[in-house]
Design a protein around this motif. Structure first.
Motif, short mmCIF file in Angstrom:
data_model
loop_
_atom_site.label_atom_id
_atom_site.label_comp_id
_atom_site.label_asym_id
_atom_site.label_seq_id
_atom_site.Cartn_x
_atom_site.Cartn_y
_atom_site.Cartn_z
N PHE A 1 1.03 -1.28 -0.07
CA PHE A 1 0.09 -0.04 0.02
C PHE A 1 0.75 1.15 -0.11
O PHE A 1 0.55 2.35 -0.64
N ASP A 2 2.02 1.33 0.54
CA ASP A 2 2.59 2.42 0.67
C ASP A 2 3.20 3.05 -0.58
O ASP A 2 3.67 3.99 -0.86
N LYS A 3 3.21 2.12 -1.69
CA LYS A 3 3.52 2.41 -3.08
C LYS A 3 2.44 3.57 -3.42
O LYS A 3 2.83 4.23 -4.50
N VAL A 4 1.36 3.62 -2.84
CA VAL A 4 0.25 4.51 -3.32
C VAL A 4 0.37 5.64 -2.35
O VAL A 4 -0.20 6.59 -2.91
N LEU A 5 0.91 5.65 -1.32
CA LEU A 5 0.85 6.81 -0.26
C LEU A 5 1.44 7.94 -0.87
O LEU A 5 2.53 7.82 -1.47
N GLY A 6 1.08 9.13 -0.31
CA GLY A 6 2.09 10.33 -0.60
C GLY A 6 2.29 10.71 -1.95
O GLY A 6 1.38 10.29 -2.89
N LYS B 1 3.74 19.01 5.74
CA LYS B 1 3.35 18.64 4.40
C LYS B 1 3.21 16.85 4.50
O LYS B 1 4.04 16.47 4.14
N ALA B 2 2.09 16.73 5.46
CA ALA B 2 2.18 15.14 5.80
C ALA B 2 1.71 14.19 4.61
O ALA B 2 1.73 13.04 4.61
N THR B 3 1.37 14.96 3.37
CA THR B 3 1.09 14.24 2.15
C THR B 3 2.36 13.84 1.39
O THR B 3 2.74 12.65 1.22
N MET B 4 2.99 14.88 0.96
CA MET B 4 4.32 14.52 0.38
C MET B 4 5.36 13.95 1.16
O MET B 4 6.05 13.07 0.82
N LEU C 1 -4.55 15.29 9.35
CA LEU C 1 -3.14 15.68 9.19
C LEU C 1 -3.02 16.26 7.62
O LEU C 1 -2.15 17.05 7.36
N ASN C 2 -3.94 16.06 6.89
CA ASN C 2 -3.69 16.37 5.52
C ASN C 2 -4.58 17.88 5.12
O ASN C 2 -4.96 18.20 4.07
N ASN C 3 -5.56 18.36 6.20
CA ASN C 3 -6.44 19.43 5.80
C ASN C 3 -5.48 20.59 5.77
O ASN C 3 -5.96 21.72 5.18
N VAL C 4 -4.39 20.93 6.57
CA VAL C 4 -3.72 22.12 6.44
C VAL C 4 -2.18 21.66 6.01
O VAL C 4 -1.38 21.05 6.57
N ILE C 5 -1.95 22.16 4.77
CA ILE C 5 -0.78 21.43 3.80
C ILE C 5 0.07 22.82 3.72
O ILE C 5 -0.61 23.99 3.21
N ILE C 6 1.19 23.01 4.21
CA ILE C 6 2.08 24.39 4.43
C ILE C 6 1.93 25.00 3.15
O ILE C 6 1.91 26.30 3.18
N ASP C 7 2.23 24.56 1.88
CA ASP C 7 2.28 25.33 0.57
C ASP C 7 1.09 26.02 0.48
O ASP C 7 1.25 26.91 -0.39
N ALA C 8 0.02 25.47 0.73
CA ALA C 8 -1.46 26.02 0.50
C ALA C 8 -1.73 26.87 1.56
O ALA C 8 -2.53 28.01 1.63
#
Length: 742
Positions: free
Chosen positions: A126-131, A257-260, A346-353
């Motif tokens: 699954f980690d291949k799909v994350l981030g 940036k918990a997504t990237m 954790l993905n509601n507030v992303i630093i670059d946005a």
């Protein structure tokens, strides 16, 4: 020579919805011009399905389109239009899995805490799909990202109205960061002279070693670095900022940036949650551990899993969490009506946005009363926190920026072949104890090592030599083409940057830079320099690494244009093809929510419109296709008319939305094709189309507006039903008839 092929990526959320309205037009207008427009599904749901063909029926299976596009990106034939996709956090992944399961796909559940080797292997799969699973695969070139001249000119003539004044009475807003023991301070870097494989291992104080990763292949000249975030210092920093926010009576917010950065930043996020809610979480630690609550996924993960407890215990914990707000500073809100704070997901507030909005909103974020309030923005690591601090301080001293007069900061970004921090995911680890984490080459020699304590976050990243050389070449090219200063945002006191500076100096010598203003500055000074020029209406090129590329190409466009979705992003691929990235999807979830609620989609496809132009130009160049050149030229003229006539989507229901914008773009493009005299066949064809669209304008607009104002069912969020989505996004039978007849 056969037809040219343009790949249009099928992705997620609002850009995916907009595709249903726009792509039929693109295919119709290019039909018969020696161009094939193909769609490739690299959406989050598509990537999950492709990664888990087990137990799926043949008609459910999807090919590994991402892998295929990654291979294509390494060829001269590549011509890919890449729309913004979801960089999935674990909660988003779980939501997508649940939706697919509800749709009859036998996708297994994601094991958050693997209990055996089988579950560990499943988690790795699954980690291949994350981030950031998509971008590193496709980005086989560096980034040239800027506003198209027509877009910038329009933005100055018609400035957006979202900028809020900074208070003349003074602002308490500030950016806070750690003063030591962060990634910045600990970073060590080296350049390997010869190709080798390296491994990463942890060595405890007892001398016992644990292999963390092996087989990391490095090329000659590759730069690698390692750094550590000390979690004890991180937690002390959070605690200190809680006290500061309380003392100053301001909101507290966290910007990561918990997504990237899908391994390191969720851990850092979790520490903030556990420090802020410490009293409640510590009191009920045993019960929360028993139900598998994971603070790294945010407070929502804790609250949702309370349902696994007896009602009385659940109520007790909820009351103790609520009590925290009585003694702690107020948190910035994501949705005050629903009580969703900065620390819920954790993905509601992303630093670059999020940080550009703090600037735009006068140093404020939304509080629990749905009002703007001064905020302390926590950006723990100092590597880039200082640039945000500088822009807030600039606004406090000089007031808000004026979009009608401000200059531009374009970007040349080093991102090819998984360059820098965003390529560190599979080399990021939590220290299992006190000791050392070290990087060893094939001979066993230690290249880098870091002292760690239990729970510390170690990460290693790398950047190959060829992308750096190409990046320098692109920077020189843009400086020559624009006449603007090109500033390398590099800090000689940072381990990684000091190695990159050596290469920049080496490769700049390969170019004729006479008459060009090319400098190297640490990010803080580069920001101050750029801001001074912006306020004079002057343009500057930022030449940055991968993360700063991401940050700056949201920051400045949001201030200049009102949105980063209007940016043009050209990626000249290193092997000769082209990747054309469109906009930014940070606001896409809100757009979908509005569409599902009231049938109005405010996503602006201007980024897609602009990306099609250089994509067609590449076809013209590589295939000597004059029709493609003419289609590009007339589309550019159509975009100008689209902007001049203000046909971009409104934010309000029952006014023009994305579907209406695509109609008008189609009409203006057809009119430009009808007006040209270079190709008689295209002129005759589109004279009729332009007349039909203009004659039926009122009827088409009525049909498009009639589709608004009521909830819409498209069968899913992550995996919508294509027929339902197409029906919803193409509601004008009159418009459809004209386009489909082509």
């Amino acid at each position: 020579m056969g037809n040219a092929r343009i790949i249009w990526t099928k992705i997620d959320e609002a850009p995916a919805l907009a595709t249903f309205a726009l792509l039929p037009v693109i295919r119709a207008y290019t039909k018969g011009s020696g161009i094939d427009i193909e769609s490739s599904d690299i959406s989050l749901s598509g990537r999950i399905i492709a990664n888990f063909p087990d137990n799926l029926t043949d008609d459910q299976k999807i090919a590994d389109n991402l892998g295929k596009l990654g291979a294509l990106a390494k060829t001269p034939e590549a011509n890919i239009i890449k729309l913004p996709n979801i960089s999935a956090s674990i909660p988003q992944l779980q939501e997508a899995i649940k939706e697919l399961q509800d749709h009859g796909y036998a996708i297994p559940d994601y094991p958050e805490e693997p209990k055996n080797d089988e579950e560990a292997a499943l988690q790795a799969r699954f980690d291949k799909v994350l981030g950031s699973a998509v971008n590193p695969v496709l980005r086989e070139g560096n980034s040239d990202r800027r506003a198209a001249a027509s877009v910038k000119k329009f933005a100055q003539k018609n400035p957006h109205k979202m900028m809020k004044d900074w208070p003349e009475s003074g602002s308490k807003a500030r950016v806070s960061h750690m003063d030591g023991k962060d990634f910045y301070e600990s970073e060590k870097s080296t350049t390997v002279e010869k190709a080798t494989d390296v491994k990463i291992e942890f060595v405890g104080t007892d001398g016992k070693s644990t292999l963390l990763k092996e087989g990391v292949a490095l090329l000659a000249g590759e730069v690698i670095d390692s750094s550590v975030m000390n979690v004890a210092a991180l937690r002390a920093f959070y605690a200190g900022q809680i006290e500061e926010a309380t003392k100053d009576n301001v909101l507290l917010s966290l910007h990561l940036k918990a997504t990237m950065m899908k391994i390191s930043d969720p851990i850092m996020f979790g520490h903030c949650v556990s420090v802020y809610y410490k009293d409640a979480l510590d009191k009920h630690a045993d019960a929360l551990q028993e139900i598998g609550a994971n603070v790294n996924n945010g407070l929502t993960d804790v609250l949702e899993k309370l349902d696994r407890l007896p009602a009385a215990k659940k109520a007790e914990i909820e009351a103790d969490i609520a009590a925290v707000y009585e003694t702690h500073p107020a948190l910035a809100m994501v949705d005050s009506r629903k009580g969703i704070t900065n620390l819920h997901v954790l993905n509601n507030v992303i630093i670059d946005a999020s940080m550009p909005n703090v600037v735009r909103d006068g140093g404020k974020m939304w509080n629990n009363d749905d009002a703007l309030q001064d905020v302390i923005a926590m950006v723990p690591d100092r590597s880039y926190a200082t640039i945000y601090g500088a822009i807030l301080e600039d606004c406090q001293a000089h007031g808000q920026f004026d979009p009608s007069t401000m200059g531009s900061v374009s970007n040349v970004g080093l991102m090819a072949q998984k360059a820098e921090e965003y390529g560190s995911h599979d080399k990021t680890f939590e220290a299992e104890g006190e000791g050392t984490i070290r990087v060893l080459d094939a001979s066993g020699a230690v290249l880098l090592e870091q002292t760690v304590e239990t729970g510390d976050i170690f990460r290693m990243c790398q950047v190959k030599d060829a992308p750096i050389r190409d990046w320098v070449k692109l920077a020189v090219s843009r400086a020559k083409a624009s006449g603007s200063p090109a500033i390398f945002w590099l800090d000689k006191n940072r381990g990684h940057d000091s190695e990159i500076i050596k290469k920049v100096e080496k490769y700049l010598a390969e170019h004729d830079t006479a008459g060009l203003d090319i400098r190297t500055m640490k990010p803080l000074d580069a920001m101050k320099f750029s801001l001074e020029r912006i306020r004079k209406g002057e343009d500057t090129i930022s030449v940055t690494g991968n993360v700063l590329r991401d940050y700056l190409t949201d920051l400045f466009p949001i201030l200049e244009l009102g949105t980063s979705a209007r940016m043009l992003s050209i990626v000249p691929l290193m092997n000769g093809g082209g990747l054309f990235e469109t906009g930014a999807g940070g606001s896409a979830p809100k757009h979908v929510q509005q569409f599902l609620k009231e049938g109005h989609t405010r996503w602006d496809s201007l980024g897609e419109y602009c990306a099609i132009v250089p994509s067609l130009e590449l076809v013209a160049e590589n295939y000597k296709n004059e029709s493609a050149a003419l289609l590009a030229e007339t589309l550019d003229a159509g975009i100008t008319s689209y902007l001049e006539n203000a046909r971009y989507p409104s934010r309000k229901v029952n006014e023009i939305d994305n579907r209406g914008s695509s109609f008008y773009l189609s009409m203006y493009w057809a009119q430009a094709l009808a007006a040209q005299d270079k190709d008689a066949t295209l002129k005759a064809k589109f004279t009729a189309v332009a007349k039909s669209l203009a004659d039926n304008e009122e009827k088409i607009v009525e049909e498009l507006l009639a589709a608004q104002g009521a909830p819409v069912d498209i069968g899913g969020y992550y995996h919508p039903d294509s027929e339902l989505a197409e029906k919803a996004m193409r509601p004008s039978a009159t418009f459809n008839g004209i386009i489909d007849a082509l």
